[in-house]
Design an enzyme around this catalytic site. Sequence first.
Site, mmCIF file in Angstrom:
data_model
loop_
_atom_site.group_PDB
_atom_site.id
_atom_site.type_symbol
_atom_site.label_atom_id
_atom_site.label_comp_id
_atom_site.label_asym_id
_atom_site.label_seq_id
_atom_site.Cartn_x
_atom_site.Cartn_y
_atom_site.Cartn_z
ATOM 1 N N ASN A 99 0.838 -1.432 -0.128
ATOM 2 C CA ASN A 99 -0.135 -0.034 0.082
ATOM 3 C C ASN A 99 0.749 1.125 -0.031
ATOM 4 O O ASN A 99 0.435 2.203 -0.377
ATOM 5 C CB ASN A 99 -1.008 0.042 1.181
ATOM 6 N N LEU A 336 -2.966 -9.097 6.727
ATOM 7 C CA LEU A 336 -2.821 -8.637 5.156
ATOM 8 C C LEU A 336 -1.446 -7.944 4.808
ATOM 9 O O LEU A 336 -1.214 -7.512 3.854
ATOM 10 C CB LEU A 336 -4.062 -8.027 4.589
ATOM 11 N N HIS A 337 -0.725 -7.772 5.983
ATOM 12 C CA HIS A 337 0.669 -7.023 5.813
ATOM 13 C C HIS A 337 0.738 -5.863 4.952
ATOM 14 O O HIS A 337 1.481 -5.535 4.130
ATOM 15 C CB HIS A 337 1.634 -8.227 5.034
ATOM 16 N N CYS A 338 -0.543 -4.940 5.064
ATOM 17 C CA CYS A 338 -0.588 -3.860 4.218
ATOM 18 C C CYS A 338 -0.345 -3.964 2.778
ATOM 19 O O CYS A 338 -0.086 -3.256 2.107
ATOM 20 C CB CYS A 338 0.633 -2.628 4.853
ATOM 21 N N ALA A 339 -0.786 -5.047 2.247
ATOM 22 C CA ALA A 339 -0.708 -5.560 0.753
ATOM 23 C C ALA A 339 -1.760 -6.261 0.374
ATOM 24 O O ALA A 339 -1.710 -7.651 0.011
ATOM 25 C CB ALA A 339 0.849 -6.241 0.774
#
Length: 382
Positions: A99, A336-339
């Site tokens: 992101n 979701l690991h900013c992705a």
Amino acid sequence: MPVYLDNAATSWPKPPGVIPAMQDYLENCGGNPGRAGHGKALASARMTYEARDALTTLFNASSPDRVVFTKNATEAINLLLFGFLNPAEHVIVSSMEHNAVMRPLRELESRGVRLSVIPCDACGRLDPGLVKRAICPDTRLILILHASNVTGALLPIAEVAAIAREAEVRFAVDAAQTAGVCPIDMQAIGIDFLAFTGHKSLGGPQGTGGLAIGADVNLRPLIFGGTGSASESEIQPDFLPDKLESGTLNAVGIAGLGAALTDLMDFGVPNVLAHEQKLMGLFRDGLREIPEVEVYGPVNPRETVGVLSLNIGDLPCEEVGVDLERDFGILTRTGLHCAPAAHRTIGTFGRGTVRFSVSRFTTEADIQAALAAVSQLARSRR
Ligand SMILES: Cc1ncc(COP(=O)(O)O)c(C=O)c1O
């Protein structure tokens, strides 16, 4: 002692010279770089220049003046995207982006920039031929991450750089997960912009990062203000790095980053990659023996850096993360690991994954501890 396997978020521990360098800076130097002619300001300016110089050598960037400090990779990517793109111009990215890339680009899309997202395969691998096919007369920039923060998959930056060069399109790399892990030669590969963060594999403290800019490209500033130079003028200076570095730098952080770079270069970046890939091979081999575990990303550890995502049966990843810390002292990152785009690509958008990520300080014993813990959690579901 916890087993820290969340180095893709931020590395821990730091190399041994980092804390002393920061303490020494605060106790004995402490001037504001470029803001005065006295000894402390000059010593501070020298220290920041040496860190720029080390980064220039590390990435074979065009010159120290074109290595701009930011507070992290996100700020570097924003500096690049908002400073380079104009309405109606076209930009190409992969479907594995963080992101830090997607959010500024979605904002720019609302201001008229056109965006193509090239789908990667279910392991997160990118076919360079698809990038080539997406280029159109308005394409101004191709930006891809060097390695995924979800699967660790390495993307083919050299092949994409060659495609960009042939099409006379600028090429940018998000090296948040590879700076300090993979050798990166900006000039040999043909990278116009390299965004990096200081607090992951470079070994520096949080609050450090930067953008290395090619010799023949220009950016508009994101932030305007005092630079310590050309103080007679109310107009932003047009020379680098000052043009893009308004306001006082994070000098104490840069002092730590400089010490980390010295340590890293002594250790050797190729040795970091070899160590991480060896640990990933060990981890993957062990995980294959646990039938409930689904591992994502390329099977061959040579196609990855030291990041691995998995799920255990139908256990919610958040629950696994909590159990790993509470019962085994193993620290991971879940979700979701900013992705979100990356999770859509590998098919885990609904549930997320448990991510394990190593550094050059991670040992084989740490990996064995992680394997034993995952195995026990899987067994408890049988
Ligand atoms: C691929 C990728 N890009 C960008 C970033 C953003 O880095 P920072 O938090 O240092 O801005 C991260 C952080 O995890 C990342 O993994």
